[in-house]
Design an enzyme around this catalytic site. Structure first.
Site, PDB file in Angstrom:
ATOM      1  N   LYS A  56     102.366 -45.233  58.031  1.00  0.00           N
ATOM      2  CA  LYS A  56     102.944 -46.176  57.182  1.00  0.00           C
ATOM      3  C   LYS A  56     103.923 -45.599  56.385  1.00  0.00           C
ATOM      4  CE  LYS A  56      98.761 -46.494  54.721  1.00  0.00           C
ATOM      5  NZ  LYS A  56      97.775 -47.009  53.988  1.00  0.00           N
ATOM      6  N   LYS A  75     104.001 -42.757  54.502  1.00  0.00           N
ATOM      7  CA  LYS A  75     103.607 -42.234  53.466  1.00  0.00           C
ATOM      8  C   LYS A  75     102.781 -40.816  53.577  1.00  0.00           C
ATOM      9  CE  LYS A  75     101.157 -44.843  50.496  1.00  0.00           C
ATOM     10  NZ  LYS A  75     100.095 -45.902  50.238  1.00  0.00           N
TER      11      LYS A  75
END
Length: 136
Positions: free
Chosen positions: A45, A47
């Site tokens: 993602k 992150k």
């Protein structure tokens, strides 16, 4: 019949916003199951968590509102989890409003208002902007 709620998140830098969301979700039923994003899934993602996955699992497991914690490894696992855990309600913070409506075929989908003025992103920015302090 036990009414089971399911939710997902990274839960990095666990804070009062997380606690309040979990408390409100638990109030919707009898049991709250929480999918915690793995470090590998967060990487997909884009992150990077400050707190390692195993530690986030431990923190969530200690929260009085959480009955079970499991690994969130990818986006498509949600319908399978809902069926596997026999969840009646899928709940997320309002920042995800509308994103999971497609799950309403298999359970009720709710979005709860976020706690104002607190988020992991804000905490990270605050810490980075704060001057270093010595506590010696």
């Amino acid at each position: 019949m036990v009414k089971r709620i399911i939710t997902y998140g990274t839960f990095d830098l666990f804070h009062v916003g997380h606690v309040r969301l979990l408390k409100r979700l638990k109030a919707l039923g009898d049991e709250l199951y929480v999918g915690c994003a793995t470090d590998e899934f967060n990487s997909v993602k884009g992150k990077k968590s400050i707190i390692r996955f195993e530690e986030r699992i431990e923190i969530l497991s200690c929260c009085r509102y959480v009955d079970r914690v499991f690994a969130e490894k990818n986006w498509p696992q949600k319908p399978d989890d809902i069926r596997r855990f026999d969840a009646h309600v899928f709940g997320m913070g309002s920042d995800w409003e509308g994103e999971f409506d497609w799950l309403s075929d298999i359970c009720k989908v709710v979005y709860l208002r976020r706690t104002e003025h607190v988020s992991t992103t804000q905490l990270i920015h605050h810490v980075k902007a704060s001057p270093a302090r010595s506590y010696a």
